[in-house]
Each structure stands twice: as C-alpha cells, then as structure tokens.
Design an enzyme around this catalytic site. Structure first.
Site, PDB file in Angstrom:
ATOM      1  N   LYS A  34      45.308  38.779  23.842  1.00 53.12           N
ATOM      2  CA  LYS A  34      45.979  40.016  24.638  1.00 53.12           C
ATOM      3  C   LYS A  34      47.235  40.675  24.106  1.00 53.12           C
ATOM      4  O   LYS A  34      47.012  41.904  23.943  1.00 53.12           O
ATOM      5  CB  LYS A  34      46.352  39.467  26.026  1.00 53.12           C
ATOM      6  N   THR A  75      48.134  40.576  20.923  1.00 51.72           N
ATOM      7  CA  THR A  75      47.371  40.993  19.624  1.00 51.72           C
ATOM      8  C   THR A  75      46.759  42.478  19.944  1.00 51.72           C
ATOM      9  O   THR A  75      46.764  43.282  19.036  1.00 51.72           O
ATOM     10  CB  THR A  75      46.314  40.108  18.989  1.00 51.72           C
ATOM     11  N   ARG A 116      56.573  41.730  27.001  1.00 53.37           N
ATOM     12  CA  ARG A 116      57.461  40.792  27.475  1.00 53.37           C
ATOM     13  C   ARG A 116      58.335  40.040  26.351  1.00 53.37           C
ATOM     14  O   ARG A 116      57.646  39.825  25.351  1.00 53.37           O
ATOM     15  CB  ARG A 116      56.940  39.814  28.588  1.00 53.37           C
ATOM     16  N   LYS A 153      51.621  27.856  22.777  1.00 57.48           N
ATOM     17  CA  LYS A 153      51.138  29.072  23.012  1.00 57.48           C
ATOM     18  C   LYS A 153      51.568  29.763  21.959  1.00 57.48           C
ATOM     19  O   LYS A 153      51.117  30.833  21.256  1.00 57.48           O
ATOM     20  CB  LYS A 153      51.286  29.821  24.159  1.00 57.48           C
ATOM     21  N   ALA A 156      53.083  35.159  34.245  1.00 58.95           N
ATOM     22  CA  ALA A 156      52.279  35.843  35.278  1.00 58.95           C
ATOM     23  C   ALA A 156      51.608  34.626  36.035  1.00 58.95           C
ATOM     24  O   ALA A 156      51.373  34.658  37.254  1.00 58.95           O
ATOM     25  CB  ALA A 156      50.967  36.495  34.429  1.00 58.95           C
ATOM     26  N   PHE A 214      48.227  36.572  31.508  1.00 65.61           N
ATOM     27  CA  PHE A 214      47.094  36.024  31.365  1.00 65.61           C
ATOM     28  C   PHE A 214      45.918  37.063  31.908  1.00 65.61           C
ATOM     29  O   PHE A 214      45.735  38.045  31.388  1.00 65.61           O
ATOM     30  CB  PHE A 214      47.364  35.246  32.616  1.00 65.61           C
ATOM     31  N   PHE A 221      35.980  37.893  16.880  1.00 69.85           N
ATOM     32  CA  PHE A 221      36.501  36.734  15.792  1.00 69.85           C
ATOM     33  C   PHE A 221      35.338  36.508  14.863  1.00 69.85           C
ATOM     34  O   PHE A 221      34.115  36.942  14.972  1.00 69.85           O
ATOM     35  CB  PHE A 221      36.441  35.289  16.877  1.00 69.85           C
ATOM     36  N   TRP A 235      42.746  42.236  14.842  1.00 69.15           N
ATOM     37  CA  TRP A 235      43.444  41.260  14.032  1.00 69.15           C
ATOM     38  C   TRP A 235      43.251  41.287  12.575  1.00 69.15           C
ATOM     39  O   TRP A 235      44.095  40.927  11.920  1.00 69.15           O
ATOM     40  CB  TRP A 235      42.661  40.124  14.648  1.00 69.15           C
TER      41      TRP A 235
END
Length: 597
Positions: free
Chosen positions: A90, A92, A113, A124, A305, A333, A421, A449
């Site tokens: 998210k 990214t 954030r 993470k 979140a 999230f 991906f 990405w």
C-alpha cells in the site's frame, strides 16, 4: 539535477537485482535539495525549517493562513484489501501513484505516516514503499525522522510520571502537607488507572508489569504496563488536531485515571498538560520529504490502524490540498479499519471530502483468502503463491468485493489497483479485473514497484477519471447515533458480523459512557485485527455469521474518540523470532545504514 539526468540515473536502478536500501542509497545521490522541493511546491523560504539537506518541517499554520482562499485539490485515499502478514504494497502504491500522477504532468503531493521503530526493527519494515516507488531519504525516514514519535513518547510518559508522583505523595503525606505544596488530594483509585507507559518498540514482556516495588520513596506499587507509542492517545491527538490552540485544549482532556468517587482524573488535574504540549511543539509541523522521482511527500503522525486511528495528520492533508492539484493520502491496513477511520473519523473531524479511494489488491492475498496455505513472515512462501492458481484467486475475490462495497457505501468512486507481482499470470489478473469491474469499480494494473511512475500511469489515469466524476460522500453513521448502535452498525455493515457481544467490563464502560452526555457521540475508533474482516485473524476471505466480541471500551477525551476493543488484539505488539534488526547495520567506511526496507 535536471529532470532528464534524474530519469537517466533511475533507469540504472533494478529492483529485481537490488534491495530497497541499495536502491535508496543510489537514488539519494540525485535527490532535490529540500529548499528546491519547497520552492517548486510554492512554499516561501520562511515557511520551512530545514533538517539537513533533504528534509524540512513546514509551518502549516503560516501556509494555511496565506492560502486560505485557494481551493483545495483533489483528495485521494489509498487503502487495501485484507492483507497477508507481509503487506500488499500500500505504501509502495501510494508512492507509485504520486509518481504516476507526476508523469501525467499533475502537480501532486503525497502523505504517509511516520514509521514506528516497532515494525521497522521487527517484521514489516519501515513503510517507505519499495522498489522504484519509495519515500526518501530512507535512513532518516525509518530511524526517527525529526523526532516526532520521540516527542509523543516523552509527552505521554510525562503524564505517567505526574500520575505516579501524585499517587506516591498522596499515599505518603497528610492533607495539610499536600496543601502546603499547593496540592489538593485527588484520591485516585489505583485500580482504575487508564494509561500505561509508552515505548516505540515491540516489547511483549512489558505488556503487564508491577512497578514501585522499592521502599516508600521509590514510587507507588501497582500493576502497570507499556503500549507501543503509536497506540498512545497523544499520537491520536497529533493526527486529529487542527491548530495549536486545539492541540493545547485536547492535551488537558486526557483521562489518566478515576477517583474513588468515580470522577475522572485528567492531565489538567495533574497540571501536566502544558508541559506535555511544550514537548510536542516542534512535532506539530509536518515533515517534507520526496519520492524517488522527486515529488513532495508529507510525513506526519504515525498511529497504527489496527490499534489506533491509522491516519497521517489532518494538518498535513489540509496543507497539501492547498499546495497541489492532486493529493494522495494513505490509511492503514485494509478498508475495514484504515479506510473506515479515514471515512468516519478523519473526514468528519477535518471537514474534508475525498474524491476517490484506491483499493490495493494482490493475487497473493486473494489466494490466501481463497483458502491458500498460511503465510508466515520470514518463512518461504508456499508454491501456491508463486505458481498459477486461478481457483484460489477467484474464491479469494470475495474479500476484495467486501472492501469495494465498503468504499461504495461511503459514496466514493473506487479504483482497484492490481499491484502486479512477477509470479502473477494473465489469467489471474483477468479474474481480478473482471470481478472488480462487475462490482462497478475502475481497475488498473500497476507496475510501480518495477518501473516507478512509468509503471503507474494506468493507475494515475484511472484515478484522475474517478476524481472528475461526481460522488455522494456521506458518513456511515450520524453524530447523534448512540454508541451501542454505532458499534453494531460498523460491525454489520463493514465487517459483515451478525451482531456484537460485550464482556462485563465492556458493558460497564458502555453504560458509563452513555451516561456522560455528548461523550457517547464522539467518533468511534475500533480496535481489531487487520488480518481478517472479523476479530479473528484466522478467518480469511469474507467471513459471515460471526459475533464481534467487544472486550473493553477506552475513552480518549483528548483525541475525542471512543475506542471499543474487539477480540484479543494487544496494544503492545511482540517481537518475532526473526526480527529485522538482525539485518540492519552501518557501513563503517561510508557511515550509511544498510538493511532497511
């Protein structure tokens, strides 16, 4: 550095062969100086406070006063389906979309954030994005930035220091002695202390502690504990305040405990609210950073979140909307928690209306929701996630449909971003696209990405189209809806629950809150797992027929939030057996940090 030179150097960066921190290190050689970035954005020299060459604080109050008559730009929120424990990209995608809009020639800003040290050093990572869609410079961003979270931690803990000192002095001294020190006995009930200490790490052994185990002069003996700093009410206040005077007022309303006569004890009662505000003074201004392609990104506040409000600050969004034609913000999230709080809390308190919401989807997560094997951070992915499996994807699309429905319930135009991906097949992508389009959502496949902004132009075009269509934004519940009914509304309409149950302590607190007049009508900030639409992280897909168990209800009077806690979620996460800190180090020849992502 000229734009063409920057683009030439970006083409030399290969996310397949290079790690995120290696890409960041190379890209930082051709970042824009923050003074140049600020000038391009339309800020004046006296509106920024540089922190080194590439980061600055921005005087939000001064800018908003100067631009008060300028119309706002388009407002876009990035959310996601229910993620795997690995995350679905998210942040990214947020960086990629900002870069993609830049490729279309739009004046664009982003807002994310500040990352907590907890996930940065645990599983993470730092949430800077990844590949060719990152927020830079990476090391300062990931390792404390300009000290905002430290300021929140210190402000929060100062309230605990004041509370502990007051308990000790009242226990050890007579009313006459207290009066000689200009103190009135508060008669605090030590069994009803509402706050714990704060620390910006994942430290499960500190969830429950006994403190004050020395002698009479060593404090007051009582149970206590720690929560992670980003779950603090002080952090929530940093997310929702709108002016310095608003911040100051909120800091005095924090309930730290209750008296034996059932009256609340606030930070103002402890006479610590002014000092707490002073500790936050430098933290109130948003931080200005940039994407890997040189678009401005505001970084401010860092609440999770699942256990907090999950939004960057209102002041950062207000600031950016005056400076840009398109502003992309991110909520934490999935849409069930992060977007729901963006929708019903952040937008309600800010008065801002979004034009579009992007839902990040991956085939990997859909396979998990379709019945795929368990995804465990640090362990190799099961071959089910790296080989074609259209049946799992098709079944897992039910989770995506739930999140599309949530966004549509808000009256906002949804755009599904298929975050591509390498293992994804055309057949899997076609299933996701067809299912989303049948649910009347726009769909874009994005390669940000791997390709940066060039890979996100399809997404950027879908977002601009959605922003240019009218919407019917409205809240899920009116302000005057009773708290119990509001909790049930969120549980049924967003999570898909059949109903809600309450523990005895939650029922007791619900009754107390409902007797406190307007308190029960404060926005509702649910605490629950991010790994399921339900309260149970093991329930994947689109669960139904479950009852949402509320085990506790917290009252954040300073932030202006009522916080029901569902299931077994903890306000202090734990550190895993294979944490990221094992891979982070410093190159002693260059002084640069390696191993961040």
């Amino acid at each position: 550095m000229a734009v063409n030179d920057r683009e030439f150097h970006l083409k030399e960066l290969d996310p397949v062969l290079m790690k995120d921190w290696e890409i960041a290190e190379k890209a930082e050689d051709f970042l824009k100086p923050v003074k140049v970035l600020a000038m391009e954005l339309g800020l004046t020299e006296d509106e920024i406070i540089p922190h080194g060459k590439y980061i600055a604080k921005v005087d939000f109050a001064g800018v908003l006063a100067r631009l008060k008559d300028r119309p706002n730009g388009k407002y876009i929120d990035v959310t996601a389906i229910t993620p795997t424990p690995l995350g679905e990209g998210k942040s990214t995608t947020t960086m990629g979309l900002v870069q993609g809009l830049g490729k279309l020639g739009k004046k664009v800003t982003g807002a994310i954030r500040q990352p907590s040290s907890g996930p940065t050093f645990n599983i993470k990572g730092s949430a800077a994005g990844g590949g060719l869609s990152q927020c830079l410079p990476l090391s300062p961003f990931s390792l404390g930035l300009t000290g905002d979270i430290d300021a929140v931690t210190n402000s929060h803990n100062l309230a605990m220091v004041a509370l502990q000192a007051r308990l000790q002095h009242e226990a050890n001294n007579t009313d006459e002695f207290l009066s000689s020190r200009h103190l009135t006995r508060l008669d605090i009930d030590p069994s009803r202390v509402e706050m714990k200490w704060a620390m910006d790490f994942c430290a499960q052994s500190l969830r429950e502690i006994i403190m004050g185990i020395g002698g009479k002069t060593d404090g007051y003996r009582m149970p206590s504990g720690f929560g992670i700093s980003v779950s603090s009410e002080v952090m929530a206040i940093l997310s929702v305040f709108t002016s310095l005077s608003d911040l100051r007022e909120r800091m005095g309303k924090i309930i730290v405990a209750y008296r034996k006569n059932d009256e609340p004890v606030t930070t103002a009662d402890l006479e610590v609210d002014g000092a707490m505000t002073a500790l936050l003074l430098r933290a109130v201004n948003p931080n200005l950073l940039q994407t890997i392609e040189g678009q401005p990104v505001f970084v401010h506040a860092g609440p999770f979140a699942n256990i907090a409000i999950g939004q960057s600050s209102i002041v950062a969004d207000r600031l950016a909307l005056k400076l840009a034609d398109y502003h992309v913000t991110e909520s934490g999230f999935g849409a069930d928690i992060g977007f729901e709080k963006f929708w019903n809390i952040k937008c309600r308190l800010s008065g801002l209306k979004p034009d579009c919401a992007v839902i990040v989807v991956t085939a990997r997560a859909l396979k998990m929701h379709g019945g795929g094997p368990k995804v465990t951070p640090g362990a190799p992915l099961d071959p089910a996630y790296t080989t074609p499996n259209t049946k799992l994807v098709e079944k897992g699309c039910q989770n995506m449909l739930a999140h599309i429905q949530t966004v549509k319930t808000a009256g906002i135009n949804p755009v599904v971003c298929i975050n591509h991906f390498a293992a994804d097949t055309h057949e899997e992508i076609d299933i996701i696209r067809r299912t989303a389009e049948q649910a009347e959502a726009r769909v874009a496949v994005s390669h940000h990405w791997a390709k940066g902004g060039d890979g996100a132009t399809e997404l950027a075009e879908a977002v601009t189209d959605a922003c240019n269509e009218p919407n019917n934004f409205h809240f899920l519940y009116p302000e005057n809806m009773p708290l119990k009914k509001r909790i049930e509304t969120i549980a049924r309409k967003v999570y898909g629950a059949n109903g809600v149950s309450y523990t005895p302590i939650a029922m007791e607190k619900l009754a107390r809150i409902e007797s406190m007049g307007d308190t029960q009508f404060m926005p509702t900030c649910m605490v629950k797992t991010h790994l399921s639409l339900s309260h149970d992280p093991a329930l994947k897909g689109r669960p139904s027929g479950f009852t949402l168990p509320i085990r506790d209800i917290l009252t954040y009077m300073g932030a202006g939030l009522v916080v029901p806690v569902a299931g077994d979620i903890k306000l202090m996460p734990g550190t895993s057996s294979d944490p990221n800190f094992k891979r982070i180090d410093v190159d002693t020849q260059t002084g640069k940090v390696k191993g961040l992502f």
